[in-house]
Write a protein that holds these residues in place. Sequence first.
Motif, PDB file in Angstrom:
ATOM      1  N   UNK A 188      63.422 107.872  -0.870  1.00 49.73           N
ATOM      2  CA  UNK A 188      63.745 108.442   0.431  1.00 49.73           C
ATOM      3  C   UNK A 188      65.207 108.876   0.356  1.00 49.73           C
ATOM      4  N   UNK A 189      65.476 110.149   0.632  1.00 51.44           N
ATOM      5  CA  UNK A 189      66.863 110.622   0.555  1.00 51.44           C
ATOM      6  C   UNK A 189      67.374 111.010   1.933  1.00 51.44           C
ATOM      7  N   UNK A 190      68.515 110.450   2.305  1.00 55.57           N
ATOM      8  CA  UNK A 190      69.199 110.945   3.505  1.00 55.57           C
ATOM      9  C   UNK A 190      69.853 112.288   3.155  1.00 55.57           C
ATOM     10  N   UNK A 201      58.262  99.677  -5.564  1.00 53.38           N
ATOM     11  CA  UNK A 201      59.652  99.668  -5.102  1.00 53.38           C
ATOM     12  C   UNK A 201      59.995 100.999  -4.429  1.00 53.38           C
ATOM     13  N   UNK A 202      60.541 100.900  -3.222  1.00 56.58           N
ATOM     14  CA  UNK A 202      61.025 102.069  -2.479  1.00 56.58           C
ATOM     15  C   UNK A 202      62.542 102.081  -2.592  1.00 56.58           C
ATOM     16  N   UNK A 203      63.117 103.267  -2.735  1.00 60.69           N
ATOM     17  CA  UNK A 203      64.563 103.372  -2.885  1.00 60.69           C
ATOM     18  C   UNK A 203      65.106 104.301  -1.803  1.00 60.69           C
ATOM     19  N   UNK A 204      66.181 103.908  -1.147  1.00 59.96           N
ATOM     20  CA  UNK A 204      66.792 104.739  -0.113  1.00 59.96           C
ATOM     21  C   UNK A 204      68.107 105.284  -0.656  1.00 59.96           C
ATOM     22  N   UNK A 205      68.236 106.605  -0.672  1.00 55.32           N
ATOM     23  CA  UNK A 205      69.390 107.259  -1.295  1.00 55.32           C
ATOM     24  C   UNK A 205      70.289 107.891  -0.245  1.00 55.32           C
ATOM     25  N   UNK A 206      71.584 107.878  -0.529  1.00 50.82           N
ATOM     26  CA  UNK A 206      72.542 108.581   0.322  1.00 50.82           C
ATOM     27  C   UNK A 206      73.795 108.818  -0.510  1.00 50.82           C
ATOM     28  N   UNK A 246      63.243 104.297   7.530  1.00 54.33           N
ATOM     29  CA  UNK A 246      62.088 104.986   6.945  1.00 54.33           C
ATOM     30  C   UNK A 246      61.604 104.263   5.692  1.00 54.33           C
ATOM     31  N   UNK A 247      62.557 103.889   4.836  1.00 54.18           N
ATOM     32  CA  UNK A 247      62.195 103.196   3.591  1.00 54.18           C
ATOM     33  C   UNK A 247      61.515 101.864   3.872  1.00 54.18           C
ATOM     34  N   UNK A 248      62.023 101.157   4.875  1.00 49.72           N
ATOM     35  CA  UNK A 248      61.431  99.858   5.207  1.00 49.72           C
ATOM     36  C   UNK A 248      60.011 100.040   5.741  1.00 49.72           C
ATOM     37  N   UNK A 249      59.827 101.051   6.588  1.00 54.68           N
ATOM     38  CA  UNK A 249      58.483 101.307   7.125  1.00 54.68           C
ATOM     39  C   UNK A 249      57.510 101.639   5.991  1.00 54.68           C
ATOM     40  N   UNK A 302      62.884 114.981  -6.716  1.00 48.88           N
ATOM     41  CA  UNK A 302      63.696 113.771  -6.899  1.00 48.88           C
ATOM     42  C   UNK A 302      63.451 112.781  -5.767  1.00 48.88           C
ATOM     43  N   UNK A 303      63.189 113.302  -4.583  1.00 51.53           N
ATOM     44  CA  UNK A 303      62.775 112.439  -3.476  1.00 51.53           C
ATOM     45  C   UNK A 303      61.458 112.974  -2.946  1.00 51.53           C
ATOM     46  N   UNK A 304      60.742 112.124  -2.219  1.00 53.06           N
ATOM     47  CA  UNK A 304      59.529 112.623  -1.549  1.00 53.06           C
ATOM     48  C   UNK A 304      59.643 112.466  -0.033  1.00 53.06           C
ATOM     49  N   UNK A 305      60.756 111.918   0.439  1.00 46.59           N
ATOM     50  CA  UNK A 305      61.041 111.858   1.882  1.00 46.59           C
ATOM     51  C   UNK A 305      62.503 112.244   2.084  1.00 46.59           C
ATOM     52  N   UNK A 306      62.744 112.980   3.158  1.00 47.93           N
ATOM     53  CA  UNK A 306      64.098 113.416   3.484  1.00 47.93           C
ATOM     54  C   UNK A 306      64.361 112.986   4.929  1.00 47.93           C
TER      55      UNK A 306
END
Length: 274
Positions: free
Chosen positions: A136-138, A113-118, A204-207, A191-195
């Motif tokens: 993934x954090x915006x 599961x990938x999670x996109x945060x904002x 990004x999360x979908x990719x 806490x995130x590994x992508x910004x």
Amino acid sequence: MSSRPTSAAGAESLNIALPASLRAERRGKVAILTLARPQKRNALDDTTVLGIETFFTSLPDDIAAALVHGEGDHFSAGLDLSELQERDIRQGISHSSMWHRVFDKIQFGKVPVVCVLHGAVVGGGLELAAATHVRVAERSTYYGLPEGSRGIYVGGGGSVRLPRLIGVARMMDMMLTGRTYAAEDGQAMGLSTYLTEPGEGFAKGLALAERIASNTALTNFAITHVLPRIAEIDPGSGYAVEALISSIAQADAEAKSRLTAFLEGRAGKVTRPE
Ligand code: 1HE
């Protein structure tokens, strides 16, 4: 932030009955769960938490990864505080156990599961994010654990998962002092590994989810179910479990055909980061 996508281009409906606070769709092999209660900042009431369980236990067999994101300006304001009425101790334990059960279905469910945060990722919202595998954090993201100042305590597995991501000392600081962390700090401490820039997290999360979905199911199982267990056991037992799971994975027919493809120059090479 009104440009945040509410649906993926090319998404199809996913036939899972969910409460109004959640929406499910699919794009190819990726199932997408949207927290869709922006009027309450995606606060997690019991109905929503149970709906999350329904989503993760009802995924069709051809789904190979999932993506979780939130509508509105915030990922999640955490526990719905309006439901925190006069619970007695027994009811409190049962409520926390329910969150544990549901979030375990994410962490140890059928697919990565990938999670996109904002925006706000606080309290139970941070516990939800911590139960996913890739975050993934915006840049609009900020993290907090306001339980300390509200006279309560984390109850969605935060004490177990967050120290493993950021350490006991940082979690203590967040809870004792109400300290919040910005997206960049969260990235630096794990806490995130992508910004990403605001509005770019979903793509990004979908990719990433699509990339994960292209792995073999056995490898994804080893990474999400076996790796965290190995990390918790003594090294000698860990080596034994690793030897077993690696030999199981490589014996898979799909693994053999992928290795052959590489040796015959038909598979991608490992490249430098962009
Ligand atoms: C809520 C909640 C909520 C908003 N439960 N209703 N979580 C917290 O302590 C975080 C509390 N929330 C906030 O600090 C802020 O709402 C936010 C920073 C997230 C967003 O601020 P803002 O200005 O965009 O929104 P707002 O005006 O504060 O809230 C909009 C509405 O959402 C409002 O309701 P309305 O009927 O007056 O419009 C708020 O009451 C409602 N709302 N957050 C219920 N959390 C398993 S244990 C986990 C323990 C925890 O998670 S504790 C942490 C709880």
